[in-house]
Scaffold this motif. Structure first.
Motif, PDB file in Angstrom:
ATOM      1  N   GLU A 198     -42.034  12.312  41.082  1.00 25.12           N
ATOM      2  CA  GLU A 198     -40.855  11.946  40.304  1.00 25.12           C
ATOM      3  C   GLU A 198     -41.258  11.699  38.851  1.00 25.12           C
ATOM      4  OE1 GLU A 198     -37.962   9.863  43.603  1.00 25.12           O
ATOM      5  OE2 GLU A 198     -39.416   8.578  42.569  1.00 25.12           O
ATOM      6  N   VAL A 199     -40.268  11.711  37.975  1.00 19.76           N
ATOM      7  CA  VAL A 199     -40.493  11.544  36.543  1.00 19.76           C
ATOM      8  C   VAL A 199     -39.660  10.364  36.056  1.00 19.76           C
ATOM      9  CG1 VAL A 199     -40.258  12.606  34.269  1.00 19.76           C
ATOM     10  CG2 VAL A 199     -40.967  14.001  36.227  1.00 19.76           C
ATOM     11  N   GLY A 200     -40.293   9.459  35.338  1.00 17.91           N
ATOM     12  CA  GLY A 200     -39.581   8.302  34.809  1.00 17.91           C
ATOM     13  C   GLY A 200     -39.213   8.488  33.349  1.00 17.91           C
ATOM     14  N   PHE A 201     -38.030   8.012  32.993  1.00 23.09           N
ATOM     15  CA  PHE A 201     -37.589   8.051  31.586  1.00 23.09           C
ATOM     16  C   PHE A 201     -37.290   6.633  31.130  1.00 23.09           C
ATOM     17  CE2 PHE A 201     -33.986   8.064  28.550  1.00 23.09           C
ATOM     18  CZ  PHE A 201     -34.635   8.642  27.466  1.00 23.09           C
ATOM     19  N   ILE A 202     -37.888   6.220  30.012  1.00 25.13           N
ATOM     20  CA  ILE A 202     -37.652   4.905  29.419  1.00 25.13           C
ATOM     21  C   ILE A 202     -36.756   5.100  28.209  1.00 25.13           C
ATOM     22  CG2 ILE A 202     -38.721   2.951  28.242  1.00 25.13           C
ATOM     23  CD1 ILE A 202     -41.181   3.405  30.009  1.00 25.13           C
ATOM     24  N   ASP A 203     -35.605   4.489  28.245  1.00 28.84           N
ATOM     25  CA  ASP A 203     -34.605   4.690  27.190  1.00 28.84           C
ATOM     26  C   ASP A 203     -34.868   3.772  25.998  1.00 28.84           C
ATOM     27  OD1 ASP A 203     -32.445   5.699  25.895  1.00 28.84           O
ATOM     28  OD2 ASP A 203     -30.928   4.669  27.083  1.00 28.84           O
ATOM     29  N   ARG A 204     -36.068   3.909  25.463  1.00 28.65           N
ATOM     30  CA  ARG A 204     -36.475   3.187  24.257  1.00 28.65           C
ATOM     31  C   ARG A 204     -37.441   4.060  23.475  1.00 28.65           C
ATOM     32  NH1 ARG A 204     -38.056  -3.083  24.993  1.00 28.65           N
ATOM     33  NH2 ARG A 204     -38.386  -2.718  22.762  1.00 28.65           N
ATOM     34  N   ALA A 205     -37.525   3.828  22.188  1.00 26.07           N
ATOM     35  CA  ALA A 205     -38.510   4.545  21.376  1.00 26.07           C
ATOM     36  C   ALA A 205     -39.898   4.044  21.755  1.00 26.07           C
ATOM     37  CB  ALA A 205     -38.239   4.319  19.897  1.00 26.07           C
ATOM     38  N   GLN A 206     -40.751   4.946  22.206  1.00 24.26           N
ATOM     39  CA  GLN A 206     -42.076   4.597  22.704  1.00 24.26           C
ATOM     40  C   GLN A 206     -43.196   4.956  21.726  1.00 24.26           C
ATOM     41  OE1 GLN A 206     -41.684   2.443  25.233  1.00 24.26           O
ATOM     42  NE2 GLN A 206     -42.797   3.599  26.793  1.00 24.26           N
ATOM     43  N   ALA A 207     -42.949   5.923  20.855  1.00 24.60           N
ATOM     44  CA  ALA A 207     -44.000   6.389  19.960  1.00 24.60           C
ATOM     45  C   ALA A 207     -43.372   7.043  18.744  1.00 24.60           C
ATOM     46  CB  ALA A 207     -44.917   7.379  20.681  1.00 24.60           C
ATOM     47  N   VAL A 208     -44.215   7.285  17.752  1.00 25.31           N
ATOM     48  CA  VAL A 208     -43.784   7.987  16.537  1.00 25.31           C
ATOM     49  C   VAL A 208     -44.502   9.332  16.478  1.00 25.31           C
ATOM     50  CG1 VAL A 208     -43.773   7.977  14.014  1.00 25.31           C
ATOM     51  CG2 VAL A 208     -43.308   5.856  15.279  1.00 25.31           C
ATOM     52  N   TYR A 209     -43.709  10.372  16.335  1.00 22.16           N
ATOM     53  CA  TYR A 209     -44.219  11.732  16.190  1.00 22.16           C
ATOM     54  C   TYR A 209     -44.120  12.118  14.721  1.00 22.16           C
ATOM     55  CZ  TYR A 209     -44.231  16.851  16.341  1.00 22.16           C
ATOM     56  OH  TYR A 209     -44.500  18.173  16.109  1.00 22.16           O
ATOM     57  N   ARG A 210     -45.247  12.413  14.121  1.00 21.85           N
ATOM     58  CA  ARG A 210     -45.243  12.807  12.702  1.00 21.85           C
ATOM     59  C   ARG A 210     -44.985  14.302  12.589  1.00 21.85           C
ATOM     60  NH1 ARG A 210     -47.873   8.833   9.288  1.00 21.85           N
ATOM     61  NH2 ARG A 210     -49.301   7.483  10.467  1.00 21.85           N
ATOM     62  N   ARG A 211     -44.029  14.659  11.773  1.00 18.06           N
ATOM     63  CA  ARG A 211     -43.748  16.074  11.501  1.00 18.06           C
ATOM     64  C   ARG A 211     -44.283  16.391  10.108  1.00 18.06           C
ATOM     65  NH1 ARG A 211     -37.865  17.225  12.552  1.00 18.06           N
ATOM     66  NH2 ARG A 211     -38.569  17.424  14.720  1.00 18.06           N
ATOM     67  N   HIS A 212     -45.184  17.355  10.026  1.00 19.49           N
ATOM     68  CA  HIS A 212     -45.783  17.719   8.741  1.00 19.49           C
ATOM     69  C   HIS A 212     -46.230  19.170   8.800  1.00 19.49           C
ATOM     70  CE1 HIS A 212     -49.709  17.206  10.727  1.00 19.49           C
ATOM     71  NE2 HIS A 212     -49.205  16.102  11.240  1.00 19.49           N
ATOM     72  N   THR A 213     -46.655  19.692   7.690  1.00 23.61           N
ATOM     73  CA  THR A 213     -46.966  21.122   7.602  1.00 23.61           C
ATOM     74  C   THR A 213     -48.200  21.510   8.405  1.00 23.61           C
ATOM     75  OG1 THR A 213     -48.206  20.711   5.559  1.00 23.61           O
ATOM     76  CG2 THR A 213     -45.904  21.372   5.334  1.00 23.61           C
ATOM     77  N   ALA A 214     -49.033  20.537   8.770  1.00 23.48           N
ATOM     78  CA  ALA A 214     -50.242  20.839   9.536  1.00 23.48           C
ATOM     79  C   ALA A 214     -50.021  20.781  11.046  1.00 23.48           C
ATOM     80  CB  ALA A 214     -51.364  19.881   9.153  1.00 23.48           C
ATOM     81  N   ASN A 215     -48.795  20.464  11.503  1.00 23.00           N
ATOM     82  CA  ASN A 215     -48.518  20.475  12.940  1.00 23.00           C
ATOM     83  C   ASN A 215     -48.837  21.846  13.520  1.00 23.00           C
ATOM     84  OD1 ASN A 215     -45.633  18.444  12.431  1.00 23.00           O
ATOM     85  ND2 ASN A 215     -47.482  17.799  13.469  1.00 23.00           N
ATOM     86  N   MET A 216     -49.485  21.865  14.681  1.00 22.08           N
ATOM     87  CA  MET A 216     -49.811  23.159  15.308  1.00 22.08           C
ATOM     88  C   MET A 216     -48.553  23.958  15.624  1.00 22.08           C
ATOM     89  SD  MET A 216     -53.025  22.525  17.871  1.00 22.08           S
ATOM     90  CE  MET A 216     -52.290  21.128  18.707  1.00 22.08           C
ATOM     91  N   SER A 217     -47.466  23.273  15.967  1.00 22.92           N
ATOM     92  CA  SER A 217     -46.249  23.974  16.369  1.00 22.92           C
ATOM     93  C   SER A 217     -45.655  24.808  15.243  1.00 22.92           C
ATOM     94  CB  SER A 217     -45.210  22.967  16.865  1.00 22.92           C
ATOM     95  OG  SER A 217     -44.900  22.041  15.844  1.00 22.92           O
ATOM     96  N   THR A 218     -45.995  24.469  13.978  1.00 18.51           N
ATOM     97  CA  THR A 218     -45.415  25.200  12.852  1.00 18.51           C
ATOM     98  C   THR A 218     -46.056  26.564  12.645  1.00 18.51           C
ATOM     99  OG1 THR A 218     -46.941  24.178  11.253  1.00 18.51           O
ATOM    100  CG2 THR A 218     -44.858  23.034  11.678  1.00 18.51           C
ATOM    101  N   THR A 219     -47.146  26.843  13.360  1.00 20.39           N
ATOM    102  CA  THR A 219     -47.846  28.117  13.165  1.00 20.39           C
ATOM    103  C   THR A 219     -47.289  29.225  14.049  1.00 20.39           C
ATOM    104  OG1 THR A 219     -49.540  27.592  14.823  1.00 20.39           O
ATOM    105  CG2 THR A 219     -49.955  26.863  12.562  1.00 20.39           C
ATOM    106  N   TYR A 220     -46.297  28.918  14.882  1.00 25.93           N
ATOM    107  CA  TYR A 220     -45.742  29.909  15.803  1.00 25.93           C
ATOM    108  C   TYR A 220     -44.353  30.339  15.346  1.00 25.93           C
ATOM    109  CZ  TYR A 220     -49.511  29.008  19.097  1.00 25.93           C
ATOM    110  OH  TYR A 220     -50.737  28.919  19.691  1.00 25.93           O
TER     111      TYR A 220
END
Length: 328
Positions: A198-220
């Motif tokens: 099973e998968v649990g979901f916590i309805d609160r902010a748990q972490a901060v994700y930084r979005r910047h030009t060096a993110n690996m996801s931006t290279t695709y």
């Protein structure tokens, strides 16, 4: 008190590393170990990591002589882990107070849960935005069956990685990240967990994700993203087939969902005037699932293309109002 191992891979993120690690070390309610893996960074990662290790005995540092890439580094961290629970945290992201205790408490209370995730705050420069819960999840902390999570995910990765905690014993059973999935490894991993727990979901902010030009996801590119998501689902189905019901139906459903997602992206690109991208996404959608050509999103986009962008810009406000009325 539950034990948690936090693995922090770092490549060229030395300027983020100290803040990231401090948000882990100041967590309460769990016993902690932290492993920083310096993947042969050319910046000051090694110096910062060693300073942190000297200041706190809970911190261990591994330094690669040459760059091994993120998949091999993740898998090295998984092999090291020995605590009840495991968190893989990129050095450019960071945890919010209490997040590890909340996730561990859910794991403690629900032994059938193999993975916990929550909301995140996306930070870009000085702007912060709380990410909404995945569509269809509703409000409140809850436990999802694996099947619910898979269908809620549809053709996308609905989990933001720094919010994730997994049960280490199940992670060891499932194995590490696939070398095939350089872009969609997280998505593939979450699906594998959902096939077994099973998968649990916590309805609160748990972490901060930084979005910047060096993110690996931006290279695709968008087309590469579609191809990698399709590959993630194929790897998931092939590796988890023994525990999944109706694998062929699940593959057909996913292919259709992915093609529809490509058409919707093509429609957004059309609205923004990116006509070449819109055409390429349409081609990708047809390649993924030729039957998408008869669906309402495809037909709606075909109408827009026949009208032309200038005429559609004039009609779009009225069309948006009609959609809003129908959605009420």
């Amino acid at each position: 008190m539950s034990s948690t191992d936090v693995v922090i891979p770092c490549y060229r993120y030395g300027h983020f590393l100290r803040d990231c690690v401090q948000t882990v070390l100041t967590q309460s309610g769990v016993t902690l170990r932290v492993l920083i893996i310096d993947d042969a960074s050319p910046d000051d990662t090694a110096e910062v990591a060693q300073e942190l290790a000297r200041a706190d005995s809970r911190v261990t540092v591994l330094k690669h002589a040459s760059n091994r890439g993120h998949i091999a580094t993740f898998n090295e961290g998984i092999a090291w882990a020995a605590a009840d629970y495991l968190v893989l945290l990129s050095a450019d992201d960071y945890l919010l107070p209490g997040s590890l205790a909340r996730s561990a408490r859910m794991m403690d209370d629900h032994p059938s849960v193999g993975l916990v995730f929550g909301r995140a705050i996306v930070q870009e420069d000085d702007r912060r935005e709380v990410v909404a819960a995945p569509a269809g999840l509703g409000q409140g902390t809850r436990i999802l069956s694996g099947t619910e999570f898979i269908h809620l995910s549809r053709a996308k990765n609905i989990v933001i990685a720094p919010t994730v905690m997994v049960r280490t014993s199940l992670q060891k059973k499932l194995g590490g990240y696939s070398a095939q999935l350089t872009h969609s490894g997280d998505m593939g991993m979450w699906l594998r967990f959902a096939a077994h727990a099973e998968v649990g979901f916590i309805d609160r902010a748990q972490a901060v994700y930084r979005r910047h030009t060096a993110n690996m996801s931006t290279t695709y590119s968008p087309e590469q993203d579609l191809a990698q998501r399709k590959e993630a689902f194929e790897v998931f189905l092939s590796s988890c087939a023994p525990v999944l019901a109706n694998v062929d139906d699940l593959r057909t459903w996913f292919v259709n969902e992915l093609a529809l997602d490509a058409v919707r992206s093509a429609s957004r690109a059309f609205n923004e005037g990116a006509m070449g991208l819109s055409d390429r996404l349409c081609e990708a959608a047809l390649k993924i699932d030729p039957k998408v050509e008869g669906t309402p999103p495809w037909l709606a986009l075909a109408c827009k293309r026949r009208l032309g962008r200038r005429a559609w810009q004039l009609l779009q406000p009225a069309a948006d109002r009609v959609r809003q009325m129908l959605a009420r």
